[in-house]
Design a protein around this motif. Structure first.
Motif, PDB file in Angstrom:
ATOM      1  N   ASN A  15      -7.369 -38.040  35.181  1.00 18.40           N
ATOM      2  CA  ASN A  15      -5.969 -37.796  35.491  1.00 18.40           C
ATOM      3  C   ASN A  15      -5.763 -37.419  36.746  1.00 18.40           C
ATOM      4  O   ASN A  15      -6.129 -36.910  37.517  1.00 18.40           O
ATOM      5  CB  ASN A  15      -5.186 -36.940  34.413  1.00 18.40           C
ATOM      6  CG  ASN A  15      -5.596 -35.614  34.708  1.00 18.40           C
ATOM      7  OD1 ASN A  15      -4.661 -34.814  35.170  1.00 18.40           O
ATOM      8  ND2 ASN A  15      -6.573 -35.018  33.880  1.00 18.40           N
ATOM      9  N   VAL A  16      -4.412 -37.829  37.326  1.00 20.91           N
ATOM     10  CA  VAL A  16      -3.596 -37.240  38.556  1.00 20.91           C
ATOM     11  C   VAL A  16      -2.300 -36.645  38.195  1.00 20.91           C
ATOM     12  O   VAL A  16      -1.631 -37.429  37.347  1.00 20.91           O
ATOM     13  CB  VAL A  16      -3.763 -38.085  39.588  1.00 20.91           C
ATOM     14  CG1 VAL A  16      -3.138 -37.719  41.085  1.00 20.91           C
ATOM     15  CG2 VAL A  16      -4.986 -38.827  39.805  1.00 20.91           C
ATOM     16  N   THR A  17      -2.073 -35.511  38.670  1.00 13.19           N
ATOM     17  CA  THR A  17      -0.935 -34.830  38.591  1.00 13.19           C
ATOM     18  C   THR A  17       0.085 -34.659  39.812  1.00 13.19           C
ATOM     19  O   THR A  17      -0.920 -34.350  40.893  1.00 13.19           O
ATOM     20  CB  THR A  17      -0.797 -33.552  37.924  1.00 13.19           C
ATOM     21  OG1 THR A  17      -1.335 -33.765  36.493  1.00 13.19           O
ATOM     22  CG2 THR A  17       0.472 -32.893  37.627  1.00 13.19           C
ATOM     23  N   PHE A  18       1.139 -34.934  39.971  1.00 14.91           N
ATOM     24  CA  PHE A  18       1.882 -34.905  41.259  1.00 14.91           C
ATOM     25  C   PHE A  18       3.046 -34.005  41.215  1.00 14.91           C
ATOM     26  O   PHE A  18       4.075 -34.161  40.614  1.00 14.91           O
ATOM     27  CB  PHE A  18       2.484 -36.532  41.398  1.00 14.91           C
ATOM     28  CG  PHE A  18       1.605 -37.543  41.476  1.00 14.91           C
ATOM     29  CD1 PHE A  18       0.656 -37.703  42.595  1.00 14.91           C
ATOM     30  CD2 PHE A  18       1.563 -38.216  40.489  1.00 14.91           C
ATOM     31  CE1 PHE A  18      -0.089 -38.754  42.599  1.00 14.91           C
ATOM     32  CE2 PHE A  18       0.543 -39.366  40.105  1.00 14.91           C
ATOM     33  CZ  PHE A  18      -0.186 -39.661  41.595  1.00 14.91           C
ATOM     34  N   GLY A  19       2.848 -33.017  42.083  1.00 13.31           N
ATOM     35  CA  GLY A  19       4.046 -32.078  42.359  1.00 13.31           C
ATOM     36  C   GLY A  19       4.350 -31.124  40.959  1.00 13.31           C
ATOM     37  O   GLY A  19       3.430 -30.776  40.207  1.00 13.31           O
ATOM     38  N   SER A  20       5.417 -31.022  40.786  1.00  9.97           N
ATOM     39  CA  SER A  20       6.167 -30.400  39.608  1.00  9.97           C
ATOM     40  C   SER A  20       7.184 -31.039  38.839  1.00  9.97           C
ATOM     41  O   SER A  20       7.657 -31.992  39.484  1.00  9.97           O
ATOM     42  CB  SER A  20       6.637 -28.854  40.189  1.00  9.97           C
ATOM     43  OG  SER A  20       7.713 -29.093  41.007  1.00  9.97           O
ATOM     44  N   ALA A  21       7.426 -30.440  37.815  1.00  8.99           N
ATOM     45  CA  ALA A  21       8.397 -31.148  36.916  1.00  8.99           C
ATOM     46  C   ALA A  21       9.931 -31.665  37.706  1.00  8.99           C
ATOM     47  O   ALA A  21      10.322 -32.685  37.426  1.00  8.99           O
ATOM     48  CB  ALA A  21       8.622 -30.475  35.507  1.00  8.99           C
ATOM     49  N   SER A  22      10.236 -30.445  38.485  1.00  7.94           N
ATOM     50  CA  SER A  22      11.628 -30.679  39.119  1.00  7.94           C
ATOM     51  C   SER A  22      11.622 -31.939  40.143  1.00  7.94           C
ATOM     52  O   SER A  22      12.807 -32.218  40.351  1.00  7.94           O
ATOM     53  CB  SER A  22      12.313 -29.517  39.583  1.00  7.94           C
ATOM     54  OG  SER A  22      11.316 -28.927  40.692  1.00  7.94           O
ATOM     55  N   ASP A  23      10.521 -32.231  40.487  1.00  6.30           N
ATOM     56  CA  ASP A  23      10.388 -33.151  41.455  1.00  6.30           C
ATOM     57  C   ASP A  23      10.719 -34.595  40.756  1.00  6.30           C
ATOM     58  O   ASP A  23      11.003 -35.625  41.562  1.00  6.30           O
ATOM     59  CB  ASP A  23       9.028 -33.317  42.158  1.00  6.30           C
ATOM     60  CG  ASP A  23       8.632 -32.181  43.034  1.00  6.30           C
ATOM     61  OD1 ASP A  23       9.523 -31.579  43.684  1.00  6.30           O
ATOM     62  OD2 ASP A  23       7.283 -31.685  42.870  1.00  6.30           O
ATOM     63  N   TRP A  24      10.776 -34.607  39.737  1.00  6.26           N
ATOM     64  CA  TRP A  24      10.624 -35.966  38.923  1.00  6.26           C
ATOM     65  C   TRP A  24      11.918 -36.345  38.110  1.00  6.26           C
ATOM     66  O   TRP A  24      11.936 -36.881  37.337  1.00  6.26           O
ATOM     67  CB  TRP A  24       9.216 -36.306  38.289  1.00  6.26           C
ATOM     68  CG  TRP A  24       8.109 -36.072  38.991  1.00  6.26           C
ATOM     69  CD1 TRP A  24       7.276 -35.184  39.170  1.00  6.26           C
ATOM     70  CD2 TRP A  24       7.988 -37.135  40.338  1.00  6.26           C
ATOM     71  NE1 TRP A  24       6.504 -35.216  40.290  1.00  6.26           N
ATOM     72  CE2 TRP A  24       6.719 -36.503  40.990  1.00  6.26           C
ATOM     73  CE3 TRP A  24       8.419 -38.167  40.620  1.00  6.26           C
ATOM     74  CZ2 TRP A  24       6.168 -37.048  42.156  1.00  6.26           C
ATOM     75  CZ3 TRP A  24       7.825 -38.771  41.812  1.00  6.26           C
ATOM     76  CH2 TRP A  24       6.856 -38.313  42.401  1.00  6.26           C
ATOM     77  N   GLU A  25      12.866 -35.327  38.052  1.00 12.05           N
ATOM     78  CA  GLU A  25      14.030 -35.343  37.318  1.00 12.05           C
ATOM     79  C   GLU A  25      14.690 -36.879  37.312  1.00 12.05           C
ATOM     80  O   GLU A  25      15.212 -37.246  36.526  1.00 12.05           O
ATOM     81  CB  GLU A  25      14.894 -34.187  37.765  1.00 12.05           C
ATOM     82  CG  GLU A  25      16.214 -34.289  36.758  1.00 12.05           C
ATOM     83  CD  GLU A  25      17.239 -33.271  37.149  1.00 12.05           C
ATOM     84  OE1 GLU A  25      18.184 -33.332  36.712  1.00 12.05           O
ATOM     85  OE2 GLU A  25      16.748 -32.148  37.669  1.00 12.05           O
ATOM     86  N   PHE A  26      14.616 -37.248  38.633  1.00 10.98           N
ATOM     87  CA  PHE A  26      15.327 -38.590  38.915  1.00 10.98           C
ATOM     88  C   PHE A  26      14.707 -39.758  37.939  1.00 10.98           C
ATOM     89  O   PHE A  26      15.582 -40.703  37.875  1.00 10.98           O
ATOM     90  CB  PHE A  26      15.401 -38.962  40.381  1.00 10.98           C
ATOM     91  CG  PHE A  26      13.971 -39.405  40.871  1.00 10.98           C
ATOM     92  CD1 PHE A  26      13.682 -40.886  40.928  1.00 10.98           C
ATOM     93  CD2 PHE A  26      13.237 -38.586  41.228  1.00 10.98           C
ATOM     94  CE1 PHE A  26      12.512 -41.206  41.489  1.00 10.98           C
ATOM     95  CE2 PHE A  26      11.872 -39.084  41.628  1.00 10.98           C
ATOM     96  CZ  PHE A  26      11.688 -40.500  41.864  1.00 10.98           C
ATOM     97  N   LEU A  27      13.426 -39.718  37.405  1.00 11.72           N
ATOM     98  CA  LEU A  27      12.949 -40.718  36.575  1.00 11.72           C
ATOM     99  C   LEU A  27      13.718 -40.634  35.239  1.00 11.72           C
ATOM    100  O   LEU A  27      13.113 -41.773  34.510  1.00 11.72           O
ATOM    101  CB  LEU A  27      11.483 -40.380  36.679  1.00 11.72           C
ATOM    102  CG  LEU A  27      10.644 -40.775  37.737  1.00 11.72           C
ATOM    103  CD1 LEU A  27       9.067 -40.392  37.691  1.00 11.72           C
ATOM    104  CD2 LEU A  27      10.815 -42.178  38.351  1.00 11.72           C
ATOM    105  N   SER A  28      14.223 -39.655  34.795  1.00 13.95           N
ATOM    106  CA  SER A  28      14.811 -39.646  33.366  1.00 13.95           C
ATOM    107  C   SER A  28      16.284 -38.999  33.275  1.00 13.95           C
ATOM    108  O   SER A  28      16.489 -38.988  32.232  1.00 13.95           O
ATOM    109  CB  SER A  28      13.773 -38.875  32.534  1.00 13.95           C
ATOM    110  OG  SER A  28      13.639 -37.482  33.215  1.00 13.95           O
ATOM    111  N   ASP A  29      16.929 -38.952  34.471  1.00 13.25           N
ATOM    112  CA  ASP A  29      18.387 -38.655  34.418  1.00 13.25           C
ATOM    113  C   ASP A  29      19.431 -39.472  34.548  1.00 13.25           C
ATOM    114  O   ASP A  29      20.588 -39.393  34.639  1.00 13.25           O
ATOM    115  CB  ASP A  29      18.464 -37.249  35.214  1.00 13.25           C
ATOM    116  CG  ASP A  29      18.673 -37.954  36.940  1.00 13.25           C
ATOM    117  OD1 ASP A  29      18.450 -39.003  37.154  1.00 13.25           O
ATOM    118  OD2 ASP A  29      18.632 -37.203  37.663  1.00 13.25           O
ATOM    119  N   GLY A  30      18.916 -40.868  34.614  1.00 17.41           N
ATOM    120  CA  GLY A  30      19.816 -41.886  34.740  1.00 17.41           C
ATOM    121  C   GLY A  30      20.052 -42.504  36.275  1.00 17.41           C
ATOM    122  O   GLY A  30      20.632 -43.334  36.244  1.00 17.41           O
ATOM    123  N   SER A  31      19.314 -41.977  37.148  1.00 13.24           N
ATOM    124  CA  SER A  31      19.300 -42.245  38.527  1.00 13.24           C
ATOM    125  C   SER A  31      18.340 -43.868  38.412  1.00 13.24           C
ATOM    126  O   SER A  31      17.487 -43.857  37.588  1.00 13.24           O
ATOM    127  CB  SER A  31      18.729 -41.422  39.459  1.00 13.24           C
ATOM    128  OG  SER A  31      19.262 -40.107  39.505  1.00 13.24           O
TER     129      SER A  31
END
Length: 208
Positions: A15-31
């Protein structure tokens, strides 16, 4: 597929993990967002995670997921953090995973029409409307992970992945066609200082 350094996942524990959770909010907040990549499956007819910021086993896990499904459809999930509230929870496009050749794939969520547009080899396969559930702002369950579920550490991917681009806007069909036809790599697209006519700006992250 493009250049060197493709990521090979063995279906066991890679697996590969990128950054932290807060970096990726835009993928599920309607943006609006887009993810584009090359993939060569080592197996089809399996359920395996490609990208996700949540474990889709529980509706209370806020986040997004893209996955192979055992029906050979492509899966897309977005959960808003409340059980039963799923803006997207779909396995769609019959026969999407049909062979073990290289294919270019792009998943685009466009907030202007509230649809997920899914492309394969530069051709639009479907424009899927969201469910009635609303998006909710807030960090997802976890950081973006490629190759298995965020915390359950299962559904391990058995594929080779290359030239991933993750964008904080909806790519156009023309832009996706350029990526699929090898006219520009996702890596070039993330250079915000590149003002050339071939540049795809406003990217969030890339590797190849």
């Amino acid at each position: 597929k493009l250049g060197t350094g493709a990521y090979s996942f063995d279906g066991t524990d890679d697996n590969v993990t990128f950054g932290s959770a807060s970096d990726w909010e835009f993928l599920s907040d309607g943006s609006s967002w887009s993810i584009a990549w090359w993939q060569k499956c080592n197996a089809i007819g399996v359920t395996e995670q490609i990208f996700n910021t949540h474990d889709d086993s529980s509706g209370s896990n806020r986040g997004m997921g893209i996955y192979q499904h055992s029906s050979n459809k492509i899966g897309l999930s977005t959960y808003n953090g409340t059980a039963g509230q799923y803006p997207f929870s779909h396995e769609i496009v019959s026969g999407f995973w049909a062979d073990t050749n290289w294919h270019h794939i792009a998943v685009v969520y466009d907030s202007s029409d509230e649809k997920a547009h899914i492309y394969k080899d530069g051709s639009l396969q479907i424009s899927q409307s969201k469910n009635s559930a609303s998006f909710v702002a807030g960090a997802p369950q976890g950081a973006l992970k490629m190759g298995e579920r965020v915390s359950a550490n299962n559904r391990d991917l058995n594929s080779v992945i290359d030239d991933v681009g993750i964008y904080s806007r909806a790519l156009t069909a023309t832009e996706i066609g350029k990526l699929a036809n090898n006219n520009q790599s996702a890596k070039k697209g993330f250079d915000s200082d590149d003002t050339s006519t071939n540049n795809i700006a406003n990217g969030k992250f890339s590797f190849n």
